[in-house]
Every structure is written in C-alpha cells, then in structure tokens.
Design a protein around this motif. Structure first.
Motif, mmCIF file in Angstrom:
data_model
loop_
_atom_site.group_PDB
_atom_site.id
_atom_site.type_symbol
_atom_site.label_atom_id
_atom_site.label_comp_id
_atom_site.label_asym_id
_atom_site.label_seq_id
_atom_site.Cartn_x
_atom_site.Cartn_y
_atom_site.Cartn_z
ATOM 1 N N VAL A 260 0.826 -1.210 0.000
ATOM 2 C CA VAL A 260 0.000 0.000 0.000
ATOM 3 C C VAL A 260 0.856 1.254 0.000
ATOM 4 O O VAL A 260 0.340 2.363 -0.177
ATOM 5 C CB VAL A 260 -0.968 0.030 1.201
ATOM 6 N N THR A 261 2.170 1.104 0.216
ATOM 7 C CA THR A 261 3.065 2.247 0.089
ATOM 8 C C THR A 261 3.299 2.582 -1.384
ATOM 9 O O THR A 261 3.846 3.635 -1.699
ATOM 10 C CB THR A 261 4.423 1.952 0.749
ATOM 11 N N ALA A 262 2.890 1.689 -2.276
ATOM 12 C CA ALA A 262 3.043 1.892 -3.712
ATOM 13 C C ALA A 262 1.758 2.493 -4.277
ATOM 14 O O ALA A 262 0.657 2.165 -3.837
ATOM 15 C CB ALA A 262 3.335 0.566 -4.409
ATOM 16 N N GLU A 263 1.915 3.374 -5.260
ATOM 17 C CA GLU A 263 0.756 4.037 -5.851
ATOM 18 C C GLU A 263 -0.281 3.044 -6.378
ATOM 19 O O GLU A 263 -1.481 3.208 -6.114
ATOM 20 C CB GLU A 263 1.210 4.982 -6.973
ATOM 21 N N PRO A 264 0.098 2.001 -7.126
ATOM 22 C CA PRO A 264 -0.927 1.050 -7.576
ATOM 23 C C PRO A 264 -1.682 0.404 -6.418
ATOM 24 O O PRO A 264 -2.886 0.147 -6.520
ATOM 25 C CB PRO A 264 -0.127 0.013 -8.366
ATOM 26 N N GLY A 265 -0.987 0.128 -5.310
ATOM 27 C CA GLY A 265 -1.655 -0.455 -4.154
ATOM 28 C C GLY A 265 -2.709 0.471 -3.587
ATOM 29 O O GLY A 265 -3.830 0.047 -3.259
#
Length: 337
Positions: A192-197
């Motif tokens: 969730v730290t990633a934009e897609p997440g």
C-alpha cells in the motif's frame, strides 16, 4: 571492403571518394547541398568501406546521447517487458537505445540505479518503481533528463505521467462479481506504500460501496505484488473457516496466480467454491486453467505513449507544462469468475 584492423573513419571515406572530409560531413548530415555526382561518389565509398557514423561523435554534435532508460520494480513481472516493447516500437526507429533497469530491492537500490543512469547521461527516463519518491523524480528532472512517471499526480518540473485508471478498473471487477451473485468479496493487495496499491484498494472500496456492501478489514490482505504474495494472502483468507470469501479480487495477475496455487492446495475449485480475478492481463492470464478474469491494463500502449511524450520533448522541443495521459482499461471476463 571494410577497413581491416580498425574503425573506418570519415577521413577514410573522403580519401576513397577523392573529396574533403567536409564534403563527406555534408553528405552525412544533409545540412548543406552537395552536387549529385559528388554525393554518389561519397555514398559509393561508404558502401565499399562499410563506414558507420561514430555514435559518440553524433552525441557531441546534437548534445544528446540518444539513450533512454526504463526503470521497473520487478523485471520478472510480464507486464514490464510489454511496456518496454511499446517504448521500443516508437524509439528504435528514431535511433534511440533503450536500457531496462530492475530496482527490485529496497529504496537504497533505486538510489543507486538512478545515480548510475544519471552518470551515463540518459536523455530520458521512464520511472515505474512503485516506491520512487519525489527525491528520485527531482534528481532526474534537475539533471536535465526528460522524465515520464507511471503513477502519481501532476507536479510542475517532475515530467509527464502515463497511466491507466486503476481505481475504476478494480471497481469494475467488483461490480462484475456482484452481478454474478458474489457477496463475500475479498481483496489481496500489493504494497500500500506503492501508488498502484493505494489506487487499487480505493477501487475495491468504491466497488463495494456502489453495490451497497460493507467494507470488512478481515477480507483485505496486504502482501506484495508477487506470486508469493498471492499465495500468502489466499492462505490467510482461507483460515476464516465458514466465513471464508466466495470471491477474491487480486491487485495484479501475479498475485492471482499465487492465490490460485493456494486454492488448489486446499482442494477448492475455481470458480465453483471461490471465484478469482486479477489485474493487468498478462499473457499467462488467458493460458491458466481456468483462464483468469482480469482487467486489461494496456502495457504496450502505455510504453508507446511514454515514448511519444519523451520524443515530443527531446526531438520536437516541446517545453510546455506536464501532461497526464490516462489510457482506458477494460474488464476481460474469463472462466475464473
């Protein structure tokens, strides 16, 4: 015949053609008129000697290296080779060489990758790592390299963005499952730290809300965007016993493959016991048994769009505000749902 023992130079061509090196240069560049008969002599000498222009000399002349980099978070994910192929479709005919760098390790690795590329004076960099920070983007932009990002929001000075609408794509998957009677719909996400997440779980929540279903934190598992992540997430969901889900939405196809492995180990059928969906529509999605319902994320066209934006800035001199290109995605219903 090509020169033996060394690189054929412009002086060799001039000597063979009986003209000056300046004349050969004019023939090669096309910037000055050259008599047709003289041009024919030079071109014949070029063919005979096997002369090829020195790319480093050309780089000095045009003030560009004609090298472009694609930085990805996981080179083993089939989505990214397709993206690279799209870039290649546009850039190779224009004489640009594409390098692909894998930054799969923690942020320190991405720091090293970015520095490596800047040291080699890349003309443009397409950044796909989900964990890239504004610091990475700023370093690239301040170096003079043209930047295209695959996620984030528009920010003056931080280049263009090319993306598909992840949130709407996942919401559409949830809608598809609800229409088929599924109600306990779980979600296995990547980081969730990633934009897609962040965008894909937002789509999951939107889809539930539109269907009048409650969001249940116990039905959401956060793992990694990998096959192992899907395996771990599905195993955790299956420990719910009688309250296990009747459908699982996965944040990408690799997660879905891992979840499929876990369901099979439990002896569960897909979609008889639990429906399953992915995201990206990698080639393997259609080859699985059962074939995987997923969202077509247009990797090759994303790559082409990235390349066109870079060329606009490199070759055509575009120096306007950053552009946000949003490409459509579409649901691909298959056997798994």
């Amino acid at each position: 015949m090509p020169k033996v023992g060394g690189r054929v130079g412009i002086g060799d061509v001039a000597a063979a053609a009986g003209v000056s090196t300046t004349t050969v240069s004019h023939v090669l560049s096309g910037n000055r008129p050259v008599r047709a008969s003289t041009r024919a002599q030079v071109e014949a000498a070029i063919r005979k000697l096997g002369y090829r222009p020195d790319p480093s000399a050309r780089s000095l002349r045009i003030q560009r290296t004609e090298n472009v980099a694609l930085v990805v978070p996981d080179i083993t994910n089939p989505f990214f080779p397709q993206l690279a192929a799209g870039m290649q479709d546009i850039l190779h005919p224009e004489g640009y060489l594409i390098s692909v760098s894998d930054a799969a390790l923690p942020v320190r690795s991405l720091d090293a990758v970015v520095q490596h590329l800047l040291d080699r004076r890349m003309d443009g960099i397409v950044m796909a790592p989900h964990f890239a920070t504004p610091m990475h983007h700023t370093r690239i932009a301040e170096s003079g390299a043209k930047l295209v990002r695959l996620s984030g929001s528009i920010d003056d000075g931080l280049g263009d963005i090319v993306r598909s609408d992840d949130t709407a794509g996942v919401a559409g998957v949830v809608r598809h499952l609800v229409e088929r009677g599924y109600r306990r719909i779980a979600f296995i996400n990547g980081e969730v730290t990633a934009e897609p997440g962040r965008l894909r779980i937002a789509g999951y929540r939107r889809g539930l809300s539109e269907a009048g279903l409650d969001y249940d934190e116990d039905l959401v598992k956060t793992e990694t965007f990998t096959r192992d992540g899907g395996m771990n997430g599905a195993q955790s969901l299956l420990r719910r016993g009688a309250r296990q889900p009747d459908a699982i939405v996965c944040a990408n196809d690799l997660i879905a493959v891992g979840a499929m492995d876990a369901l099979r180990r439990r002896g569960l059928s897909i979609p008889g016991d639990i429906a399953l969906t992915g995201y990206d529509d990698i080639e393997a999605a259609a080859l699985l048994s059962p074939s995987l319902t997923t969202v077509h994320n247009p990797a090759r066209e994303i790559g082409r769009s990235c390349a066109r934006l870079l060329l606009d800035r490199l070759a055509d001199g575009y120096d306007g505000p950053p552009r946000d290109v949003v490409l459509p995605n579409r649901l691909i219903p298959r056997e798994s749902s």
